[in-house]
Motif scaffolding. Structure first.
Motif, mmCIF file in Angstrom:
data_model
loop_
_atom_site.group_PDB
_atom_site.id
_atom_site.type_symbol
_atom_site.label_atom_id
_atom_site.label_comp_id
_atom_site.label_asym_id
_atom_site.label_seq_id
_atom_site.Cartn_x
_atom_site.Cartn_y
_atom_site.Cartn_z
ATOM 1 N N ILE A 71 0.865 -1.239 -0.036
ATOM 2 C CA ILE A 71 0.081 -0.054 -0.094
ATOM 3 C C ILE A 71 0.969 1.204 -0.106
ATOM 4 C CG2 ILE A 71 -1.630 1.389 1.634
ATOM 5 C CD1 ILE A 71 -2.909 -1.280 2.247
ATOM 6 N N PRO A 72 0.559 2.243 -0.970
ATOM 7 C CA PRO A 72 1.449 3.177 -0.900
ATOM 8 C C PRO A 72 0.926 4.189 0.266
ATOM 9 C CG PRO A 72 -0.353 3.371 -2.704
ATOM 10 C CD PRO A 72 -0.440 2.259 -1.975
ATOM 11 N N ALA A 73 1.634 3.997 1.409
ATOM 12 C CA ALA A 73 1.037 4.994 2.748
ATOM 13 C C ALA A 73 2.170 5.828 2.907
ATOM 14 C CB ALA A 73 1.249 3.954 3.847
ATOM 15 N N ASP A 82 0.175 7.510 8.221
ATOM 16 C CA ASP A 82 -1.008 6.747 8.018
ATOM 17 C C ASP A 82 -1.576 5.578 8.782
ATOM 18 O OD1 ASP A 82 -1.231 8.598 5.825
ATOM 19 O OD2 ASP A 82 -0.745 7.126 4.130
ATOM 20 N N LEU A 83 -2.801 5.277 8.978
ATOM 21 C CA LEU A 83 -3.439 4.167 9.729
ATOM 22 C C LEU A 83 -3.842 3.106 8.796
ATOM 23 C CD1 LEU A 83 -5.162 5.912 12.737
ATOM 24 C CD2 LEU A 83 -2.637 5.151 12.742
ATOM 25 N N LEU A 84 -3.795 1.870 9.238
ATOM 26 C CA LEU A 84 -4.745 0.685 8.684
ATOM 27 C C LEU A 84 -5.698 0.423 9.912
ATOM 28 C CD1 LEU A 84 -2.541 -1.468 6.492
ATOM 29 C CD2 LEU A 84 -4.466 -0.041 5.966
ATOM 30 N N PHE A 124 5.250 4.149 9.534
ATOM 31 C CA PHE A 124 6.539 5.089 9.636
ATOM 32 C C PHE A 124 7.625 4.183 9.003
ATOM 33 C CE2 PHE A 124 4.119 6.892 13.270
ATOM 34 C CZ PHE A 124 4.183 8.189 12.894
ATOM 35 N N GLY A 125 7.633 3.893 7.581
ATOM 36 C CA GLY A 125 8.421 3.569 6.996
ATOM 37 C C GLY A 125 8.366 2.101 6.860
ATOM 38 N N GLN A 126 7.561 1.305 7.766
ATOM 39 C CA GLN A 126 6.868 0.047 8.055
ATOM 40 C C GLN A 126 5.718 0.222 8.760
ATOM 41 O OE1 GLN A 126 9.297 -2.964 10.231
ATOM 42 N NE2 GLN A 126 10.455 -1.488 10.468
ATOM 43 N N PRO A 173 6.917 -3.701 15.244
ATOM 44 C CA PRO A 173 7.005 -3.879 13.749
ATOM 45 C C PRO A 173 6.436 -4.925 13.473
ATOM 46 C CG PRO A 173 8.956 -4.147 14.427
ATOM 47 C CD PRO A 173 8.178 -3.589 15.667
ATOM 48 N N VAL A 174 5.158 -4.987 12.379
ATOM 49 C CA VAL A 174 4.448 -6.101 12.073
ATOM 50 C C VAL A 174 4.212 -6.750 10.595
ATOM 51 C CG1 VAL A 174 3.034 -5.798 14.246
ATOM 52 C CG2 VAL A 174 2.287 -4.685 12.176
ATOM 53 N N ASP A 175 5.259 -5.842 9.742
ATOM 54 C CA ASP A 175 5.263 -6.342 8.387
ATOM 55 C C ASP A 175 5.311 -7.622 8.237
ATOM 56 O OD1 ASP A 175 5.158 -3.553 7.571
ATOM 57 O OD2 ASP A 175 7.179 -3.553 6.390
ATOM 58 N N ALA A 176 6.030 -8.438 8.958
ATOM 59 C CA ALA A 176 6.351 -9.830 8.722
ATOM 60 C C ALA A 176 5.474 -10.857 9.715
ATOM 61 C CB ALA A 176 7.686 -10.231 8.833
ATOM 62 N N THR A 177 4.452 -10.356 10.484
ATOM 63 C CA THR A 177 3.637 -11.017 11.236
ATOM 64 C C THR A 177 2.308 -10.760 11.409
ATOM 65 O OG1 THR A 177 3.897 -9.410 13.141
ATOM 66 C CG2 THR A 177 5.523 -11.247 12.860
ATOM 67 N N PHE A 178 1.764 -9.432 10.968
ATOM 68 C CA PHE A 178 0.355 -9.108 10.966
ATOM 69 C C PHE A 178 -0.168 -9.715 9.455
ATOM 70 C CE2 PHE A 178 -3.408 -6.886 10.553
ATOM 71 C CZ PHE A 178 -4.011 -6.633 11.635
ATOM 72 N N VAL A 179 -1.190 -10.581 9.495
ATOM 73 C CA VAL A 179 -1.782 -11.554 8.482
ATOM 74 C C VAL A 179 -3.294 -11.102 8.252
ATOM 75 C CG1 VAL A 179 -2.380 -13.812 7.564
ATOM 76 C CG2 VAL A 179 -0.302 -13.385 9.075
#
Length: 342
Positions: free
Chosen positions: A268-270, A274-276, A299-301, A309-315
Protein backbone atom coordinates in the motif's frame (compact mmCIF):
# COMPACT_ATOMS: atom_id res chain seq x y z
CA UNK A 1 3.16 -16.20 -6.32
CA UNK A 2 4.61 -14.65 -3.19
CA UNK A 3 6.29 -17.44 -1.18
CA UNK A 4 5.24 -15.73 2.06
CA UNK A 5 1.57 -16.26 1.28
CA UNK A 6 -0.15 -19.45 2.35
CA UNK A 7 -2.93 -21.05 0.34
CA UNK A 8 -6.14 -21.13 2.37
CA UNK A 9 -8.67 -22.46 -0.10
CA UNK A 10 -9.19 -25.67 -2.00
CA UNK A 11 -8.36 -25.35 -5.69
CA UNK A 12 -9.27 -27.58 -8.57
CA UNK A 13 -8.78 -27.30 -12.31
CA UNK A 14 -11.97 -26.41 -14.15
CA UNK A 15 -12.25 -26.41 -17.92
CA UNK A 16 -15.00 -24.68 -19.87
CA UNK A 17 -15.74 -23.59 -23.43
CA UNK A 18 -16.87 -20.15 -24.60
CA UNK A 19 -17.45 -19.32 -28.27
CA UNK A 20 -15.16 -22.15 -29.33
CA UNK A 21 -12.27 -21.24 -27.03
CA UNK A 22 -11.08 -23.58 -24.27
CA UNK A 23 -9.64 -22.24 -21.07
CA UNK A 24 -8.65 -23.58 -17.65
CA UNK A 25 -9.07 -21.66 -14.39
CA UNK A 26 -8.12 -22.40 -10.77
CA UNK A 27 -11.34 -22.39 -8.77
CA UNK A 28 -12.14 -22.80 -5.09
CA UNK A 29 -13.89 -21.23 -2.15
CA UNK A 30 -13.21 -18.86 0.73
CA UNK A 31 -15.03 -18.86 4.08
CA UNK A 32 -15.42 -15.42 5.61
CA UNK A 33 -16.55 -13.80 8.85
CA UNK A 34 -15.70 -15.53 12.14
CA UNK A 35 -12.69 -17.75 11.53
CA UNK A 36 -14.02 -20.28 14.05
CA UNK A 37 -17.38 -20.76 12.29
CA UNK A 38 -18.65 -24.34 12.50
CA UNK A 39 -16.65 -25.16 15.63
CA UNK A 40 -18.41 -26.10 18.90
CA UNK A 41 -19.50 -23.05 20.87
CA UNK A 42 -19.29 -24.84 24.24
CA UNK A 43 -23.03 -24.64 24.71
CA UNK A 44 -24.13 -27.58 22.57
CA UNK A 45 -24.17 -25.62 19.29
CA UNK A 46 -21.67 -24.30 16.78
CA UNK A 47 -20.12 -20.88 16.25
CA UNK A 48 -21.77 -18.79 13.52
CA UNK A 49 -19.91 -17.00 10.75
CA UNK A 50 -21.71 -13.80 11.80
CA UNK A 51 -23.46 -13.82 15.19
CA UNK A 52 -26.74 -11.93 15.50
CA UNK A 53 -26.47 -8.12 15.52
CA UNK A 54 -22.86 -8.14 14.34
CA UNK A 55 -20.80 -6.39 11.65
CA UNK A 56 -18.08 -8.08 9.61
CA UNK A 57 -15.83 -6.15 7.21
CA UNK A 58 -15.63 -7.99 3.90
CA UNK A 59 -14.28 -7.93 0.35
CA UNK A 60 -14.45 -10.03 -2.82
CA UNK A 61 -11.56 -12.54 -2.55
CA UNK A 62 -12.27 -14.45 -5.76
CA UNK A 63 -13.40 -13.72 -9.31
CA UNK A 64 -16.89 -14.54 -10.54
CA UNK A 65 -17.75 -16.86 -13.45
CA UNK A 66 -15.56 -16.59 -16.56
CA UNK A 67 -17.56 -16.42 -19.80
CA UNK A 68 -14.94 -15.42 -22.41
CA UNK A 69 -11.19 -15.19 -22.80
CA UNK A 70 -9.35 -13.79 -25.80
CA UNK A 71 -6.94 -11.05 -26.88
CA UNK A 72 -7.24 -7.34 -27.58
CA UNK A 73 -6.97 -5.72 -30.97
CA UNK A 74 -7.13 -2.11 -29.71
CA UNK A 75 -8.65 0.24 -27.13
CA UNK A 76 -9.89 3.84 -27.16
CA UNK A 77 -10.09 5.88 -23.97
CA UNK A 78 -12.19 8.59 -25.61
CA UNK A 79 -15.02 6.24 -26.55
CA UNK A 80 -14.48 3.54 -23.91
CA UNK A 81 -14.38 0.92 -26.68
CA UNK A 82 -12.24 -2.24 -26.62
CA UNK A 83 -11.98 -4.11 -29.91
CA UNK A 84 -11.29 -7.83 -29.52
CA UNK A 85 -9.15 -9.81 -31.94
CA UNK A 86 -10.67 -12.46 -34.18
CA UNK A 87 -14.37 -13.09 -34.57
CA UNK A 88 -15.85 -13.99 -31.17
CA UNK A 89 -19.35 -13.87 -32.67
CA UNK A 90 -21.05 -12.20 -29.72
CA UNK A 91 -24.71 -11.31 -29.82
CA UNK A 92 -25.36 -7.59 -29.57
CA UNK A 93 -25.87 -6.64 -25.91
CA UNK A 94 -25.28 -10.12 -24.47
CA UNK A 95 -22.90 -8.74 -21.80
CA UNK A 96 -24.79 -5.50 -21.13
CA UNK A 97 -27.85 -6.57 -19.16
CA UNK A 98 -28.44 -4.37 -16.11
CA UNK A 99 -29.89 -7.41 -14.34
CA UNK A 100 -26.79 -9.52 -15.07
CA UNK A 101 -23.80 -7.14 -15.31
CA UNK A 102 -20.45 -8.23 -16.73
CA UNK A 103 -16.94 -6.81 -16.49
CA UNK A 104 -13.98 -6.81 -18.86
CA UNK A 105 -10.56 -7.44 -17.30
CA UNK A 106 -7.19 -6.92 -18.98
CA UNK A 107 -4.77 -9.65 -17.91
CA UNK A 108 -1.40 -8.78 -19.46
CA UNK A 109 0.69 -5.94 -20.86
CA UNK A 110 1.10 -2.43 -19.45
CA UNK A 111 -2.59 -2.24 -18.51
CA UNK A 112 -2.74 -5.57 -16.67
CA UNK A 113 -5.51 -5.27 -14.07
CA UNK A 114 -7.58 -2.62 -15.85
CA UNK A 115 -11.30 -3.32 -15.34
CA UNK A 116 -14.48 -1.92 -16.73
CA UNK A 117 -18.21 -2.59 -16.45
CA UNK A 118 -19.60 -3.48 -19.88
CA UNK A 119 -22.32 -1.04 -20.92
CA UNK A 120 -22.80 -2.38 -24.46
CA UNK A 121 -21.27 -4.77 -26.96
CA UNK A 122 -21.58 -5.87 -30.57
CA UNK A 123 -20.04 -8.86 -32.33
CA UNK A 124 -16.43 -7.97 -31.44
CA UNK A 125 -16.36 -4.71 -29.43
CA UNK A 126 -17.08 -3.81 -25.81
CA UNK A 127 -18.00 -0.35 -24.52
CA UNK A 128 -16.93 -0.14 -20.89
CA UNK A 129 -17.01 2.21 -17.91
CA UNK A 130 -13.56 1.96 -16.32
CA UNK A 131 -13.59 1.23 -12.58
CA UNK A 132 -9.81 1.05 -11.92
CA UNK A 133 -6.74 3.06 -12.83
CA UNK A 134 -5.71 2.51 -16.43
CA UNK A 135 -5.81 3.81 -20.01
CA UNK A 136 -7.60 1.92 -22.76
CA UNK A 137 -5.50 3.69 -25.38
CA UNK A 138 -2.39 1.98 -23.96
CA UNK A 139 -3.72 -1.49 -24.81
CA UNK A 140 -1.66 -3.29 -27.40
CA UNK A 141 -2.43 -6.02 -29.88
CA UNK A 142 -2.38 -9.41 -28.13
CA UNK A 143 -3.09 -8.23 -24.57
CA UNK A 144 -5.21 -10.80 -22.76
CA UNK A 145 -8.84 -9.93 -22.03
CA UNK A 146 -11.39 -11.83 -19.96
CA UNK A 147 -15.10 -11.25 -19.55
CA UNK A 148 -16.63 -12.29 -16.25
CA UNK A 149 -19.94 -11.95 -14.54
CA UNK A 150 -19.73 -9.12 -12.05
CA UNK A 151 -20.11 -9.83 -8.36
CA UNK A 152 -23.46 -8.44 -7.22
CA UNK A 153 -25.35 -8.51 -3.95
CA UNK A 154 -27.44 -11.34 -5.36
CA UNK A 155 -24.75 -13.69 -6.65
CA UNK A 156 -21.94 -12.95 -4.16
CA UNK A 157 -24.04 -14.27 -1.27
CA UNK A 158 -25.76 -17.01 -3.27
CA UNK A 159 -23.92 -19.85 -1.47
CA UNK A 160 -24.11 -18.29 2.00
CA UNK A 161 -26.75 -18.47 4.70
CA UNK A 162 -28.00 -14.90 4.29
CA UNK A 163 -30.99 -14.37 6.56
CA UNK A 164 -33.93 -11.99 6.31
CA UNK A 165 -32.95 -8.57 7.62
CA UNK A 166 -29.23 -8.81 6.78
CA UNK A 167 -27.76 -5.50 5.63
CA UNK A 168 -24.83 -4.59 3.39
CA UNK A 169 -23.25 -1.17 3.84
CA UNK A 170 -21.03 0.33 1.14
CA UNK A 171 -19.32 3.73 1.10
CA UNK A 172 -19.04 6.90 -0.96
CA UNK A 173 -15.50 7.02 -2.34
CA UNK A 174 -15.61 10.83 -2.49
CA UNK A 175 -16.61 11.30 1.17
CA UNK A 176 -14.22 13.39 3.29
CA UNK A 177 -13.29 12.98 6.94
CA UNK A 178 -13.33 9.77 8.98
CA UNK A 179 -15.86 7.22 10.24
CA UNK A 180 -18.09 7.49 7.20
CA UNK A 181 -21.75 6.54 7.43
CA UNK A 182 -23.67 4.79 4.66
CA UNK A 183 -26.44 6.89 3.12
CA UNK A 184 -29.58 5.54 1.37
CA UNK A 185 -27.62 4.79 -1.80
CA UNK A 186 -25.02 2.75 0.10
CA UNK A 187 -27.32 0.83 2.45
CA UNK A 188 -29.00 -2.40 1.37
CA UNK A 189 -31.27 -4.87 3.15
CA UNK A 190 -32.25 -8.46 2.35
CA UNK A 191 -35.89 -9.61 2.29
CA UNK A 192 -35.61 -12.60 -0.04
CA UNK A 193 -34.12 -10.13 -2.52
CA UNK A 194 -31.93 -7.06 -1.96
CA UNK A 195 -33.35 -3.52 -1.68
CA UNK A 196 -31.59 -0.20 -1.27
CA UNK A 197 -32.28 2.47 1.35
CA UNK A 198 -35.03 3.89 -0.85
CA UNK A 199 -36.76 0.46 -1.06
CA UNK A 200 -35.74 0.07 -4.73
CA UNK A 201 -34.64 -3.41 -5.95
CA UNK A 202 -30.84 -3.77 -5.67
CA UNK A 203 -30.00 -7.40 -6.52
CA UNK A 204 -27.71 -6.16 -9.30
CA UNK A 205 -25.67 -3.75 -7.12
CA UNK A 206 -22.04 -4.44 -8.13
CA UNK A 207 -19.38 -5.24 -5.51
CA UNK A 208 -16.02 -4.12 -6.89
CA UNK A 209 -12.64 -5.67 -6.01
CA UNK A 210 -10.55 -3.49 -3.73
CA UNK A 211 -13.58 -1.94 -2.00
CA UNK A 212 -14.64 -2.82 1.54
CA UNK A 213 -18.25 -3.42 2.46
CA UNK A 214 -19.90 -4.37 5.74
CA UNK A 215 -22.32 -7.25 6.25
CA UNK A 216 -24.54 -6.64 9.28
CA UNK A 217 -26.61 -9.54 10.62
CA UNK A 218 -30.10 -8.90 12.02
CA UNK A 219 -30.65 -8.52 15.76
CA UNK A 220 -32.27 -11.93 16.24
CA UNK A 221 -30.70 -14.17 13.58
CA UNK A 222 -27.06 -15.18 13.01
CA UNK A 223 -25.51 -16.01 9.64
CA UNK A 224 -24.30 -19.58 10.11
CA UNK A 225 -22.29 -19.83 6.89
CA UNK A 226 -20.55 -17.18 4.79
CA UNK A 227 -18.85 -18.81 1.81
CA UNK A 228 -17.99 -17.58 -1.68
CA UNK A 229 -17.01 -19.83 -4.59
CA UNK A 230 -15.10 -18.52 -7.59
CA UNK A 231 -11.86 -18.29 -9.57
CA UNK A 232 -8.45 -17.20 -8.37
CA UNK A 233 -7.53 -13.86 -9.95
CA UNK A 234 -5.14 -14.02 -12.90
CA UNK A 235 -4.83 -10.24 -13.24
CA UNK A 236 -3.17 -7.57 -11.16
CA UNK A 237 -5.26 -5.66 -8.62
CA UNK A 238 -5.38 -1.90 -9.19
CA UNK A 239 -7.05 0.67 -6.93
CA UNK A 240 -6.95 4.46 -6.85
CA UNK A 241 -6.19 6.02 -3.47
CA UNK A 242 -7.23 9.65 -3.34
CA UNK A 243 -7.96 12.14 -0.58
CA UNK A 244 -10.90 14.44 -1.22
CA UNK A 245 -10.48 16.68 1.81
CA UNK A 246 -7.80 18.56 3.75
CA UNK A 247 -7.77 16.61 7.03
CA UNK A 248 -7.46 12.97 7.98
CA UNK A 249 -9.57 10.83 5.68
CA UNK A 250 -10.79 7.23 5.67
CA UNK A 251 -10.69 5.10 2.54
CA UNK A 252 -12.64 1.85 2.72
CA UNK A 253 -10.39 -0.64 0.93
CA UNK A 254 -9.83 -4.38 0.66
CA UNK A 255 -7.15 -6.84 -0.31
CA UNK A 256 -8.87 -8.75 -3.11
CA UNK A 257 -6.95 -11.98 -2.76
CA UNK A 258 -7.88 -15.58 -2.05
CA UNK A 259 -4.78 -15.90 0.12
CA UNK A 260 -3.97 -14.69 3.64
CA UNK A 261 -1.35 -12.00 3.23
CA UNK A 262 1.21 -10.29 5.44
CA UNK A 263 0.58 -6.57 5.77
CA UNK A 264 4.14 -5.91 4.63
CA UNK A 265 3.37 -7.63 1.34
CA UNK A 266 0.35 -5.44 0.55
CA UNK A 267 2.53 -2.68 -0.95
CA UNK A 268 0.00 0.00 0.00
CA UNK A 269 1.46 3.43 -0.93
CA UNK A 270 1.19 4.77 2.63
CA UNK A 271 2.61 7.99 4.06
CA UNK A 272 4.07 8.59 7.50
CA UNK A 273 1.28 8.64 10.07
CA UNK A 274 -1.25 6.79 7.91
CA UNK A 275 -3.30 4.17 9.76
CA UNK A 276 -4.71 0.78 8.78
CA UNK A 277 -7.84 -0.04 10.78
CA UNK A 278 -9.33 -3.53 10.98
CA UNK A 279 -12.48 -4.80 12.67
CA UNK A 280 -12.29 -8.02 14.65
CA UNK A 281 -14.53 -10.26 12.54
CA UNK A 282 -14.52 -12.84 15.34
CA UNK A 283 -16.07 -10.36 17.80
CA UNK A 284 -19.77 -9.56 18.18
CA UNK A 285 -21.44 -6.17 17.87
CA UNK A 286 -21.98 -3.40 15.31
CA UNK A 287 -20.04 -0.20 14.58
CA UNK A 288 -16.85 -1.85 15.75
CA UNK A 289 -13.86 0.24 16.77
CA UNK A 290 -10.33 -0.90 16.00
CA UNK A 291 -8.41 -1.75 19.15
CA UNK A 292 -4.67 -1.85 19.73
CA UNK A 293 -4.41 -5.31 18.17
CA UNK A 294 -6.27 -4.19 15.02
CA UNK A 295 -4.81 -0.72 14.44
CA UNK A 296 -1.55 -0.20 12.58
CA UNK A 297 0.46 2.96 11.91
CA UNK A 298 3.00 3.55 9.15
CA UNK A 299 6.48 4.99 9.71
CA UNK A 300 8.50 3.43 6.91
CA UNK A 301 6.95 0.11 7.89
CA UNK A 302 3.79 -0.90 9.76
CA UNK A 303 3.68 -0.88 13.58
CA UNK A 304 0.89 -2.08 15.85
CA UNK A 305 -0.63 -0.18 18.78
CA UNK A 306 2.19 -1.40 21.02
CA UNK A 307 4.84 0.10 18.66
CA UNK A 308 5.90 -3.38 17.52
CA UNK A 309 6.88 -3.73 13.83
CA UNK A 310 4.43 -6.13 12.18
CA UNK A 311 5.27 -6.21 8.45
CA UNK A 312 6.27 -9.87 8.74
CA UNK A 313 3.75 -11.01 11.37
CA UNK A 314 0.36 -9.30 10.88
CA UNK A 315 -1.75 -11.48 8.57
CA UNK A 316 -4.84 -10.27 6.69
CA UNK A 317 -7.26 -13.15 6.00
CA UNK A 318 -8.89 -13.47 2.57
CA UNK A 319 -12.25 -11.78 2.19
CA UNK A 320 -11.34 -9.02 4.66
CA UNK A 321 -11.96 -5.29 4.28
CA UNK A 322 -10.16 -2.51 6.12
CA UNK A 323 -9.84 1.26 6.34
CA UNK A 324 -6.79 3.22 5.26
CA UNK A 325 -6.89 6.45 7.27
CA UNK A 326 -4.74 8.92 5.37
CA UNK A 327 -3.09 11.50 7.61
CA UNK A 328 -3.74 15.16 6.88
CA UNK A 329 -0.16 15.56 5.67
CA UNK A 330 -0.35 12.64 3.22
CA UNK A 331 -0.47 13.47 -0.51
CA UNK A 332 -3.95 13.93 -1.94
CA UNK A 333 -3.23 11.69 -4.91
CA UNK A 334 -4.57 9.96 -6.81
CA UNK A 335 -1.99 7.27 -6.08
CA UNK A 336 -2.33 3.83 -7.62
CA UNK A 337 -2.15 0.76 -5.41
CA UNK A 338 -1.13 -2.21 -7.55
CA UNK A 339 -0.60 -5.81 -6.50
CA UNK A 340 0.41 -8.84 -8.52
CA UNK A 341 -2.09 -11.56 -9.36
CA UNK A 342 -2.46 -14.47 -6.94
Amino acid sequence: MNPRKTLSLILVAATAVAHGQIYTEAVGFVKMGNTNAGQPDGQGGTISAVPANTDVWLSTPLENELVFTGTVDSGDTGTGVITVSGSPGWTNGEFASAADPHIAIIGSGSEDGLRGVINSNDSNTLTVAITTPGDLSSLTLGDTIRIRKAWTLSNFFADSDITIGCQVLTFDETATGVDHASGPNESFVYFGAWFDGNSAPADNKILHPGEMFILRSPAATPVTDLTVFGDVSLAKKRVNIQKDGAGDEDMELAHSSALPTLVGDLSIPAGFGDLLLFADNDATGVDKVSGVANSLIYFGQWFDGNSTPVDATFVIPPGTGFKLRRAAASPAGPVEWTEDAD
